[in-house]
Write a protein that holds these residues in place. Structure first.
Motif, PDB file in Angstrom:
ATOM      1  N   MET A   6     -23.428 -36.322 -51.865  1.00 13.47           N
ATOM      2  CA  MET A   6     -22.486 -35.744 -53.103  1.00 13.47           C
ATOM      3  C   MET A   6     -22.014 -37.014 -53.673  1.00 13.47           C
ATOM      4  SD  MET A   6     -18.496 -34.045 -52.776  1.00 13.47           S
ATOM      5  CE  MET A   6     -19.280 -32.660 -52.397  1.00 13.47           C
ATOM      6  N   THR A   7     -22.065 -37.135 -55.135  1.00 14.59           N
ATOM      7  CA  THR A   7     -21.796 -38.229 -56.071  1.00 14.59           C
ATOM      8  C   THR A   7     -20.505 -38.027 -56.042  1.00 14.59           C
ATOM      9  OG1 THR A   7     -22.228 -37.240 -57.857  1.00 14.59           O
ATOM     10  CG2 THR A   7     -24.217 -38.086 -56.969  1.00 14.59           C
ATOM     11  N   ILE A   8     -20.054 -39.375 -56.561  1.00 12.88           N
ATOM     12  CA  ILE A   8     -18.768 -39.749 -57.103  1.00 12.88           C
ATOM     13  C   ILE A   8     -18.615 -38.679 -58.322  1.00 12.88           C
ATOM     14  CG2 ILE A   8     -17.257 -41.054 -58.463  1.00 12.88           C
ATOM     15  CD1 ILE A   8     -18.102 -43.404 -56.948  1.00 12.88           C
ATOM     16  N   PHE A   9     -19.237 -38.329 -59.250  1.00 11.64           N
ATOM     17  CA  PHE A   9     -19.080 -37.528 -60.519  1.00 11.64           C
ATOM     18  C   PHE A   9     -19.056 -36.132 -60.031  1.00 11.64           C
ATOM     19  CE2 PHE A   9     -20.814 -35.125 -64.097  1.00 11.64           C
ATOM     20  CZ  PHE A   9     -19.477 -35.722 -65.069  1.00 11.64           C
ATOM     21  N   SER A  10     -19.712 -35.879 -58.993  1.00  7.03           N
ATOM     22  CA  SER A  10     -19.936 -34.276 -58.891  1.00  7.03           C
ATOM     23  C   SER A  10     -18.564 -33.607 -58.543  1.00  7.03           C
ATOM     24  CB  SER A  10     -21.144 -34.031 -57.530  1.00  7.03           C
ATOM     25  OG  SER A  10     -20.470 -34.662 -56.310  1.00  7.03           O
ATOM     26  N   GLN A  11     -17.796 -34.549 -57.906  1.00  2.98           N
ATOM     27  CA  GLN A  11     -16.321 -33.836 -57.441  1.00  2.98           C
ATOM     28  C   GLN A  11     -15.353 -34.767 -58.115  1.00  2.98           C
ATOM     29  OE1 GLN A  11     -15.781 -31.098 -56.393  1.00  2.98           O
ATOM     30  NE2 GLN A  11     -17.735 -30.273 -56.143  1.00  2.98           N
ATOM     31  N   ILE A  57     -16.080 -46.305 -61.386  1.00  2.00           N
ATOM     32  CA  ILE A  57     -16.196 -46.344 -59.988  1.00  2.00           C
ATOM     33  C   ILE A  57     -17.797 -46.292 -59.556  1.00  2.00           C
ATOM     34  CG2 ILE A  57     -15.698 -45.225 -57.839  1.00  2.00           C
ATOM     35  CD1 ILE A  57     -13.749 -43.193 -59.770  1.00  2.00           C
ATOM     36  N   PHE A  58     -18.108 -47.291 -58.789  1.00  2.00           N
ATOM     37  CA  PHE A  58     -19.365 -47.355 -58.297  1.00  2.00           C
ATOM     38  C   PHE A  58     -19.233 -47.088 -56.691  1.00  2.00           C
ATOM     39  CE2 PHE A  58     -22.203 -49.926 -55.676  1.00  2.00           C
ATOM     40  CZ  PHE A  58     -23.517 -49.579 -56.250  1.00  2.00           C
ATOM     41  N   GLN A  59     -20.220 -46.147 -56.221  1.00  2.00           N
ATOM     42  CA  GLN A  59     -20.134 -46.006 -54.793  1.00  2.00           C
ATOM     43  C   GLN A  59     -21.613 -46.083 -54.329  1.00  2.00           C
ATOM     44  OE1 GLN A  59     -17.983 -42.031 -53.306  1.00  2.00           O
ATOM     45  NE2 GLN A  59     -20.233 -41.587 -53.014  1.00  2.00           N
ATOM     46  N   THR A  60     -21.776 -46.393 -53.032  1.00  2.00           N
ATOM     47  CA  THR A  60     -22.844 -46.494 -52.158  1.00  2.00           C
ATOM     48  C   THR A  60     -22.436 -46.075 -50.808  1.00  2.00           C
ATOM     49  OG1 THR A  60     -25.026 -47.680 -51.949  1.00  2.00           O
ATOM     50  CG2 THR A  60     -22.912 -48.885 -51.726  1.00  2.00           C
ATOM     51  N   ASN A  61     -23.676 -45.912 -49.913  1.00  2.00           N
ATOM     52  CA  ASN A  61     -23.344 -45.519 -48.512  1.00  2.00           C
ATOM     53  C   ASN A  61     -24.432 -46.377 -47.863  1.00  2.00           C
ATOM     54  OD1 ASN A  61     -21.881 -43.372 -49.246  1.00  2.00           O
ATOM     55  ND2 ASN A  61     -23.461 -41.833 -48.964  1.00  2.00           N
ATOM     56  N   PHE A  62     -23.729 -47.414 -47.036  1.00  2.00           N
ATOM     57  CA  PHE A  62     -24.830 -48.368 -46.506  1.00  2.00           C
ATOM     58  C   PHE A  62     -25.705 -47.404 -45.242  1.00  2.00           C
ATOM     59  CE2 PHE A  62     -21.038 -51.015 -47.490  1.00  2.00           C
ATOM     60  CZ  PHE A  62     -21.624 -51.731 -48.469  1.00  2.00           C
ATOM     61  N   ASP A 121     -24.999 -43.646 -42.485  1.00  2.00           N
ATOM     62  CA  ASP A 121     -24.086 -42.538 -42.265  1.00  2.00           C
ATOM     63  C   ASP A 121     -22.540 -42.829 -42.123  1.00  2.00           C
ATOM     64  OD1 ASP A 121     -26.060 -40.801 -43.048  1.00  2.00           O
ATOM     65  OD2 ASP A 121     -26.803 -40.600 -40.935  1.00  2.00           O
ATOM     66  N   GLU A 122     -22.241 -44.039 -41.584  1.00  2.00           N
ATOM     67  CA  GLU A 122     -21.073 -44.519 -41.157  1.00  2.00           C
ATOM     68  C   GLU A 122     -20.060 -45.191 -41.903  1.00  2.00           C
ATOM     69  OE1 GLU A 122     -23.634 -45.079 -39.035  1.00  2.00           O
ATOM     70  OE2 GLU A 122     -23.519 -43.184 -37.727  1.00  2.00           O
ATOM     71  N   ASN A 123     -20.867 -45.970 -42.751  1.00  2.00           N
ATOM     72  CA  ASN A 123     -20.137 -47.057 -43.492  1.00  2.00           C
ATOM     73  C   ASN A 123     -20.351 -46.709 -44.977  1.00  2.00           C
ATOM     74  OD1 ASN A 123     -19.272 -49.381 -41.454  1.00  2.00           O
ATOM     75  ND2 ASN A 123     -21.602 -48.565 -40.964  1.00  2.00           N
ATOM     76  N   LYS A 124     -19.432 -46.807 -45.870  1.00  2.00           N
ATOM     77  CA  LYS A 124     -19.470 -46.388 -47.416  1.00  2.00           C
ATOM     78  C   LYS A 124     -18.622 -47.113 -48.039  1.00  2.00           C
ATOM     79  CE  LYS A 124     -20.108 -41.537 -45.665  1.00  2.00           C
ATOM     80  NZ  LYS A 124     -19.663 -41.940 -44.247  1.00  2.00           N
ATOM     81  N   LEU A 125     -18.816 -47.437 -49.224  1.00  2.00           N
ATOM     82  CA  LEU A 125     -18.095 -48.538 -50.156  1.00  2.00           C
ATOM     83  C   LEU A 125     -17.994 -47.808 -51.559  1.00  2.00           C
ATOM     84  CD1 LEU A 125     -16.479 -51.083 -50.465  1.00  2.00           C
ATOM     85  CD2 LEU A 125     -19.058 -52.033 -51.273  1.00  2.00           C
ATOM     86  N   SER A 126     -16.777 -48.000 -52.013  1.00  2.00           N
ATOM     87  CA  SER A 126     -16.406 -47.723 -53.407  1.00  2.00           C
ATOM     88  C   SER A 126     -15.867 -48.634 -54.008  1.00  2.00           C
ATOM     89  CB  SER A 126     -15.430 -46.435 -53.572  1.00  2.00           C
ATOM     90  OG  SER A 126     -16.252 -45.368 -53.216  1.00  2.00           O
ATOM     91  N   ALA A 127     -16.064 -49.116 -55.223  1.00  2.00           N
ATOM     92  CA  ALA A 127     -15.355 -50.183 -55.954  1.00  2.00           C
ATOM     93  C   ALA A 127     -15.391 -49.908 -57.664  1.00  2.00           C
ATOM     94  CB  ALA A 127     -16.052 -51.533 -55.708  1.00  2.00           C
ATOM     95  N   GLY A 128     -14.486 -50.456 -58.045  1.00  2.00           N
ATOM     96  CA  GLY A 128     -14.427 -50.415 -59.686  1.00  2.00           C
ATOM     97  C   GLY A 128     -13.467 -51.114 -60.298  1.00  2.00           C
ATOM     98  N   LEU A 129     -13.138 -50.613 -61.528  1.00  2.00           N
ATOM     99  CA  LEU A 129     -12.050 -51.339 -62.458  1.00  2.00           C
ATOM    100  C   LEU A 129     -11.531 -50.072 -63.259  1.00  2.00           C
ATOM    101  CD1 LEU A 129     -13.165 -51.566 -65.535  1.00  2.00           C
ATOM    102  CD2 LEU A 129     -14.740 -53.187 -64.584  1.00  2.00           C
ATOM    103  N   SER A 130     -10.268 -50.529 -63.750  1.00  2.00           N
ATOM    104  CA  SER A 130      -9.294 -49.386 -64.362  1.00  2.00           C
ATOM    105  C   SER A 130      -8.395 -50.124 -65.278  1.00  2.00           C
ATOM    106  CB  SER A 130      -8.596 -48.475 -63.422  1.00  2.00           C
ATOM    107  OG  SER A 130      -7.584 -49.209 -62.954  1.00  2.00           O
TER     108      SER A 130
END
Length: 732
Positions: free
Chosen positions: A1-6, A387-392, A394-403
């Motif tokens: 599931m992507t960030i954008f999808s939901q 927002i940028f998202q990636t999964n390293f 199945d256990e580790n995930k990262l989101s980062a971005g600016l607003s």
């Protein structure tokens, strides 16, 4: 599931089995059964075909079935989430058979670190639910009450504190805030909402820094999944009502559009307590939205534009117009807003994607309170979130971005009675731009442990730099128990005239002692959930405790003088809230569900150098709500009882114009629904005890005297309300 999808907080993603169920034509399947092979543990797909299913230890085979389609089995050990399940049609000859499937009305997420409830369309249909402010009548965590006794405006409370400390989002973009605070919840029609997500305590930093006591996100009906045509109308015995129309269509296989329209009117005056003031304003409200959805391969986009006009007339009854008792309140508002979402998936296997959300709005208000007081306000808002998202793995995930958030306020309060307002004018023109960056890390170990750590840094043009750290954890030592903990900071810029508009219909002198500082609070909470199997059903019991401590906040002093309201900073004082809640829910028999809840609150603030219980804040709330649906879903019966606790009133002074305390009171609500193939009709009643405040407006017969005050309602103003409505839906 992507960030954008939901566009949901990261914590809600990849922590359990989820996906969608469709047919070979790509149409979503509603009510498909999903369960672990060899067990009865499972779930049903929602209105948009999506599903969420708890994992089970030692069970890796998922069975999916739906009447008229071939059943499918899936080995989930090597799959990539989200699951895209396609069921193929099966030739089945049926004669005189009705098939009905009812999913859960309220879904509590078991595997997310943040404590979250999702109110589905079924839950919203359990009451009249004409707008967002009426959507929480069956919810124990959120209270809704009149903010004053003259204009009909409502406010919510969560964790014992005002709704200004709850971050209200629409599709994860800024929603009800600023000038929209007073009537903003009424501007979101119930028939427009697909679902409501309610999280308590500190929320994800992805959506900003403003969530102090919780976050509420509203998802509107989607062009790709909404009905081809839907009509909802409801009318009450007060000669008022509303009508909602929605429609959606696919332009082609990539582009879809939808239209939402709403009209609400209240035409006759009512004065049940004979105080000369209308119990509710007469009104006309028009609300229209057009939205678009486009998807081409890995690229998706959504757009919507919305326009609103609202005219309300409150105050004294028409028979007093032209006399000394006339106190007319005229309120006009209009609003335009737009939203753009863009998303692109770079790597489906790793879930690497980027999402962009851009929203903008302009809100204008012009209110007259009697002959002397006028409030004129306008707010322009622009908000960007990337927002940028990636999964390293199945256990580790990262989101980062600016607003970046930009607010431009033009507010002017005038009062020709100079003694009530310094120089007769209070000018609150200001602007604020707040850029920020954020990062959020999620870790999951099997079904046992989930951790969410977030940090964001923002710079306000008014208040300077501030940091917002947040931490959430969920630990499940066994399948039948889960422990959650959270701690974090929340900030907000105070908006004196809109946050506390309830004081405007009064003769209180408005005194602003300080330049109000940015509000800052720490929220910490812990919850314990049990899932107890009983006769192939499950009893869910949740207990939670939240503590909110303010380092700085706006203090509203209505105690020092009954003829004044004094605004100041905390100035070294204390302000806090303790909130304890216990809730139990279960399907007792097939089709019969019940929820019991009790909440206790202790909210105190330093007022004029003394730590005191915050006025007009109930000390407890009890809730009993039950629903029964007949086996073939021809009938549905809903009944809710609320027990609203007593509290403290502002000090009445030597004149003793009102009591020091108010008592607890019950409220009963009921609704009966009859379902047909494509439409339903429902009949309901609210406030069936007919309980109302005896004198909600002080000195109502002398509206221009020093004692006149409509700012202190602690309970219902209007009595019995009986309504009847119908819903019709033509599926696509």
């Amino acid at each position: 599931m992507t960030i954008f999808s939901q566009m949901l907080p990261l914590v809600a993603q990849n922590d359990y089995i989820y996906g969608t169920v469709k047919d070979t034509k790509g149409e979503e399947i509603i009510g498909a059964e999903l369960f672990w092979k060899g067990t009865t543990n499972g779930a049903l797909s929602f209105m948009d075909g999506s599903f969420e299913l708890d994992r089970m230890a030692n069970h890796d085979t998922l069975v999916v079935r739906y009447l008229g389609y071939k059943a499918d089995t899936i080995d989930v050990r090597m799959v990539v989430l989200p699951l895209d399940i396609v069921l193929r049609e099966e030739a089945v000859e049926l004669q005189n058979v009705d098939v009905t499937v009812k999913g859960p009305a309220t879904v509590t997420s078991r595997f997310t670190a943040i404590q979250t409830q999702k109110l589905t369309g079924d839950e919203l249909c359990r009451a009249a639910c004409c707008n967002l402010s009426e959507s929480f009548e069956t919810n124990a965590s959120v209270d809704v009450a009149y903010s004053d006794a003259a204009t009909g405006a409502k406010q919510i409370k969560m964790l014992g504190l005002s709704g200004i400390y709850v971050q209200l989002l629409t599709e994860n973009a800024p929603g009800v805030r600023g000038l929209a605070q007073n009537f903003g919840m009424e501007y979101i029609p119930g028939a427009w909402m697909e679902s409501i997500q309610v999280s308590k305590g500190t929320a994800s930093v992805i959506n900003g820094y403003e969530a102090t006591t919780g976050q509420i996100n509203i998802e509107y009906l989607k062009p790709r999944t909404a009905d081809k045509l839907a009509v909802n109308a409801v009318f009450n015995q007060m000669v008022g009502g509303e009508i909602n129309l929605s429609g959606a269509a696919d332009i082609n296989d990539k582009l879809s559009t939808g239209v939402l329209a709403h009209y609400k009117g209240m035409f006759l005056e009512h004065d049940a307590n004979n105080d000369g003031f209308k119990d509710l304003p007469t009104m006309n409200e028009v609300n229209v939205m057009n939205r678009w959805y486009y998807k081409n391969g890995d690229y998706s986009s959504q757009y919507y534009v919305r326009g609103l006009y609202d005219r309300r007339d409150a105050g004294t009854m028409n028979k007093f117009h032209g006399t000394d008792r006339a106190y007319e309140i005229e309120m006009k508002a209009w609003r335009v807003e737009g939203l753009v979402k863009q998303g692109y998936v770079f790597d489906k296997d790793k879930g690497t994607s980027i999402g962009l959300i851009l929203s903008g709005s302009y809100h204008n208000i012009n209110n007259d309170y009697g002959y002397f007081r006028n409030y004129n306000g306008g707010q322009g808002n622009l908000n960007f979130n990337g927002i940028f998202q990636t999964n390293f793995n199945d256990e580790n995930k990262l989101s980062a971005g600016l607003s970046v958030n930009y607010d431009d306020y033009k507010e002017l309060l005038t009062d020709s009675r100079i003694d009530l307002l310094k120089d007769g004018r209070l000018n609150m023109n200001r602007w604020e731009v707040t850029p920020g960056i954020f990062a959020e890390y999620s870790y999951k170990y099997k079904e046992m442990l989930s951790i969410l750590v977030g940090i964001r840094g923002d710079y306000s043009s008014r208040y300077g730099f501030f940091a917002t750290p947040r931490f959430n954890i969920r630990y499940a030592p066994a399948e039948w128990v889960a422990i959650r903990g959270s701690v974090g900071l929340g900030y907000r810029s105070p908006n004196l005239l809109t946050d506390y508009a309830f004081v405007l219909p009064s003769s209180r002198e408005i005194i602003v002692k300080d330049n109000l500082k940015q509000e800052q609070a720490m929220n910490a909470g812990v919850s314990l959930s049990f899932f107890i199997p009983i006769s192939n059903r499950e009893l869910q019991i949740t207990g939670d405790y939240y503590y909110t401590h303010f380092m700085e906040c706006a203090v509203v002093d209505m105690d020092s003088d009954p003829h004044q309201v004094i605004f100041s900073n905390l100035n070294g004082g204390r302000a806090y809230s303790h909130n304890l809640q216990v809730e139990a829910s279960m399907e007792i028999l097939k089709g019969w569900t019940m929820t019991l809840a009790y909440r206790w609150s202790d909210v105190k603030t330093t007022i004029n150098g003394q730590l005191r219980e915050k006025p007009l804040t109930s000390r407890f709330k009890g809730l009993i709500t039950t629903s029964y649906t007949t086996p073939r879903k021809h009938w549905q019966f809903d009944f809710t009882t609320q027990f609203n606790g007593g509290g403290r009133m502002p000090d009445p002074g030597e004149a003793r114009l009102w009591e020091n305390e108010y008592k607890w009171y019950p409220q009963l609500m009921a609704q009966v629904t009859r379902y047909f193939r494509i439409w339903s009709i429902y009949l309901g009643a609210e406030n069936m005890t007919n309980f109302t405040i005896k004198n909600p407006i002080i000195a109502a017969d002398q509206p221009y005297s020093r004692n006149f005050d409509a700012s202190m309602p602690w309970g219902p103003i209007d009595g019995w309300k009986i309504y009847i409505g119908f819903r019709l839906a033509l599926e696509r």
